[in-house]
Design a protein around this motif. Structure first.
Motif, short mmCIF file in Angstrom:
data_model
loop_
_atom_site.label_atom_id
_atom_site.label_comp_id
_atom_site.label_asym_id
_atom_site.label_seq_id
_atom_site.Cartn_x
_atom_site.Cartn_y
_atom_site.Cartn_z
N UNK A 89 63.18 -45.00 38.26
CA UNK A 89 64.44 -44.66 37.59
C UNK A 89 64.17 -44.07 36.21
N UNK A 90 63.23 -44.69 35.49
CA UNK A 90 62.93 -44.22 34.13
C UNK A 90 62.35 -42.82 34.13
N UNK A 91 61.53 -42.50 35.13
CA UNK A 91 60.98 -41.15 35.20
C UNK A 91 62.07 -40.11 35.40
N UNK A 92 63.02 -40.42 36.27
CA UNK A 92 64.14 -39.51 36.48
C UNK A 92 64.98 -39.37 35.21
N UNK A 93 65.22 -40.48 34.54
CA UNK A 93 66.00 -40.45 33.30
C UNK A 93 65.25 -39.65 32.21
N UNK A 94 63.94 -39.83 32.12
CA UNK A 94 63.15 -39.07 31.15
C UNK A 94 63.18 -37.59 31.44
N UNK A 95 63.12 -37.24 32.73
CA UNK A 95 63.16 -35.83 33.11
C UNK A 95 64.50 -35.21 32.73
N UNK A 96 65.57 -35.95 32.96
CA UNK A 96 66.90 -35.45 32.59
C UNK A 96 66.99 -35.25 31.08
N UNK A 97 66.47 -36.22 30.33
CA UNK A 97 66.51 -36.12 28.87
C UNK A 97 65.75 -34.90 28.37
N UNK A 98 64.56 -34.68 28.92
CA UNK A 98 63.67 -33.64 28.38
C UNK A 98 64.06 -32.24 28.83
#
Length: 755
Positions: A148-157
């Motif tokens: 989940x965090x990887x997906x959230x980080x990708x969205x952020x970046x």
């Protein structure tokens, strides 16, 4: 002695750039949003884990081109997931766990063959492996958080984040084109009056901004290592600004010194052309900023055609009145310089396009990052294959990281120190491919960790509420990421505070033990990094860089000699030998890049020597790629005779390389370049004569003639020769600036044969 030591350690108190508030805000959002969502759904620990995972993945976002950032973050996400699963599987098996640690750390370190992006993917993967190995008996909580965090980080970046970390750097380079555009508009408005105060002030402003933009690029390299496509493209755009400025000065001087009455029409056309150039340069500035404003060059092309017609009229007038000879010479020079300027401008526009789409031109379909065609796409495995040998600095870095990881794991297992994985964690963040950066990281990390432990030993006694601690931890990590480029010690202070707050929220051991363990593990990990970083005999970083530069030029001399026979029509290229020399040049280029990073990050390196070193490194690599392009063009040659001046051109290029090598060896200013520009003019005149004949043949519907075969053989070769000359000019200028310093009194003795 004390003063010298104080000077060497002055970097501990020196800031390295501006505070990156955008990154800090992104970190705060990345941590706070999942944590608040966790509070709403009754699982704040999962929310905190998701936020941590997003920040782990975002460690790999070191900036650069959009496509490169996307690939890097995806690679870090996938690599971290695989590494964490491996760590969870082998974590409870002592011997297997040790072997897995050695393998993972070697692979992570070896990924530096892909530059700083690859290196950070390695750091993220190593971090995930260590986390997985520490939670081998746990459930899938960490993997769920990572997914989940990887997906959230990708969205952020990539998707919604408005801040662009490289925008200040782009703005600095774009300002060069804004000033140049304003200068051109002022020139046209004042009818090329060289004494116009506004134009003069813009000339001074352009020179100052060129220096600032070069310094900004150098500063952006601090605490980073490896190649960056964005920085390379911006550096080339800076050099293109100077290339555009040179013919402009010549045009202005010609019009001022030959202001004849019969040239009034020409002057009006030139004023319009210079004004059009100003508009194009202002549009170029917008392109550099990423606003996709493709300049319209149609008006400039029409004005150039009108000037060419004036040249034809002057030739006709010459048959009637020889007094008009000066007019013809003036118009011819103006047209020639404007043609060169237009050609250079076309390359600059293509370079600016690459900032947004670096793969716009590849596979031989168009110009690459400097305007020449690329014969083939380099497979992803080639850097791995070419550096898999002990003489590669990047291979040795992976090996050192593996050895250090083994030592750290053994120490943690023997001493059974709480959170012993912090030893290896310190190692992977401190140990870099070069000693100078390792030493800086080590020193700053020790100072920051010590201060963090001291402050948190008091703070954690005063504040014990989990929600308050969570908020303070989120603020601490946001401040830490904001300050990474500003001052690493201060950043580590806040990162240490964040790590200790996490341990206080879910205490596995008493807080006092966690504080002591953090400090002791940092000391042990730093000591291992220092020993490994110093394990190779350390030379002066300037000497090391100069030595690498000499070796690179030696390989380029050998590389050029491989293509010379085919260039002169004396025989085919020995493909096997050419490929061998090419691989040697690649290794030399990698070694020079590492030496450059060491040199730039050495605290004793003067700032004014960093820019010419950076320019020399990048343009020697581009020169090597230019030779490769020539070989690809000549592979399918039908055997046509080259232009007569081509032999002189090859001799002059060989002489230039020899002079540049001797300049670095002896640390003396290089000899002036041979008159390659005159030789290229002869080649172009000869080539254009054949082009004109071919046009006549096309009109007569003649097919496969000797002239057509010649043009097929040499059309691209002639263009690439021009590119090679421009790179030699840039390298010559950079080495002249680099060697203009008496601090290196000894020469460098290197064999003039490729090793």
């Amino acid at each position: 002695m004390l003063a010298k030591l104080r000077q060497r350690l002055a970097f501990l108190a020196r800031t390295n750039g501006t505070i990156d508030w955008g990154r800090g805000i992104r970190t705060f959002c990345g941590m706070a949003v999942p944590y608040l969502a966790g509070l709403v759904f009754g699982d704040p620990q999962l929310g905190l884990g998701v936020g941590l995972a997003s920040q782990l993945i975002l460690l790999a976002d070191v900036g650069g081109l959009y496509s490169v950032r996307l690939k890097t973050i995806l690679g870090a996400w996938i690599g971290a997931a695989i590494a964490m699963m491996v760590g969870m599987v082998v974590g409870d098996h002592g011997g297997i766990s040790l072997m897995a640690t050695i393998l993972v750390l070697f692979i992570s370190g070896y990924l530096t063959v892909y530059g700083e992006q690859g290196g950070m993917v390695g750091v993220v993967s190593s971090f995930a492996f260590l986390l997985g190995s520490q939670n081998a008996s746990a459930d899938s909580f960490e993997l769920i958080s990572l997914a989940i965090g990887g997906l959230w980080g990708l969205v952020l970046a990539i998707v919604i984040w408005p801040f662009r970390p490289n925008q200040p750097l782009r703005q600095m380079v774009a300002n060069n084109y804004v000033i140049l555009g304003n200068y051109l508009k002022a020139m046209a408005a004042s009818s090329f009056d060289q004494d116009d105060p506004k134009a003069q002030s813009l000339v001074v402003q352009l020179r100052q901004n060129l220096l600032k933009s070069r310094q900004a690029l150098v500063e952006s390299q601090r605490y980073l290592w490896g190649q960056s496509k964005l920085r390379e493209l911006l550096l080339v755009l800076i050099e293109h600004t100077e290339r555009l400025n040179k013919p402009l000065m010549l045009l202005s001087e010609i019009i001022n010194f030959h202001n004849l009455p019969q040239l009034q029409t020409v002057q009006i056309l030139m004023e319009d052309a210079i004004s059009a150039l100003g508009d194009i340069c202002l549009d170029l500035a917008q392109m550099v900023m990423g606003k996709r404003c493709l300049p319209n060059t149609n008006r400039l092309q029409l004005l150039l055609q009108a000037l060419q017609q004036q040249q034809t009229l002057q030739k006709q007038a010459l048959t009637e009145d020889f007094a008009d000879y000066n007019s013809l010479a003036t118009v011819t020079q103006l047209v020639t310089h404007l043609e060169n300027l237009t050609s250079q401008l076309s390359q600059t526009i293509q370079m600016a396009q690459l900032l947004e789409n670096p793969r716009l031109f590849h596979l031989g379909e168009g110009p690459d990052d400097e305007g020449f065609s690329t014969p083939a796409f380099t497979p992803w495995w080639e850097p791995l294959k070419n550096n898999f040998q002990l003489n590669s600095p990047l291979f040795r870095h992976g090996l050192r990281l593996a050895i250090g990881g083994m030592a750290g794991v053994l120490i943690a297992q023997i001493t059974r120190i709480p959170y012993g994985f912090w030893i290896v964690l310190t190692l992977i963040f401190v140990l870099k491919p070069d000693f100078s950066l390792t030493f800086q990281r080590l020193s700053n990390r020790l100072v920051g960790t010590l201060l963090g432990v001291l402050v948190m030993s008091i703070a954690l006694k005063l504040v014990q509420d989990p929600h308050t601690l969570s908020l303070l931890g989120i603020l601490a990590i946001a401040l830490g990421t904001s300050l990474l480029r500003f001052h690493y010690s201060v950043a580590v202070f806040f990162i240490t505070a964040f790590a200790l707050i996490l341990k206080a929220i879910v205490p596995e051991v008493p807080t006092e033990y966690a504080l002591a363990s953090r400090l002791v593990c940092t000391l042990i990990g730093s000591a291992i990094a220092l020993v490994l970083g110093f394990s190779f005999l350390r030379q002066s970083e300037r000497f090391r860089f100069t030595q690498a530069g000499v070796k690179m030029i030696v390989n380029l001399e050998a590389y050029f000699q491989q293509l010379t026979p085919a260039l002169l029509g004396q025989g085919p290229i020995d493909q096997q030998e050419a490929e061998r020399v090419r691989n040697q040049s690649r290794l030399a280029a990698t070694g020079m890049q590492i030496a450059l990073d060491r040199f730039i990050n050495d605290p004793s390196t003067p700032l004014e020597k960093k820019e010419p070193a950076l320019t020399t490194t990048n343009y020697l690599a581009r020169l090597s790629r230019g030779f490769r392009v020539l070989i690809s063009h000549l592979e399918n040659s039908s055997g046509s005779n080259p232009p007569p001046a081509m032999e002189l051109f090859t001799t002059q290029v060989e002489q230039s390389l020899t002079d540049l090598r001797l300049s670095l060896e002896n640390q003396s200013p290089p000899e002036a370049l041979p008159p390659i520009a005159e030789t290229l003019k002869q080649i172009r005149d000869y080539h254009q004569h054949y082009q004109a004949q071919r046009i006549a043949e096309i009109g007569q519907q003649q097919g496969n003639t000797p002239i057509r075969r010649y043009l097929n053989d040499f059309n691209l070769v002639v263009e690439e020769c021009q590119q090679i000359y421009q790179r030699l000019e840039t390298i010559h200028s950079a080495i002249a600036r680099f060697t203009d310093c008496p601090d290196l009194t000894h020469g460098i003795k290197l064999k003039s044969q490729p090793s």
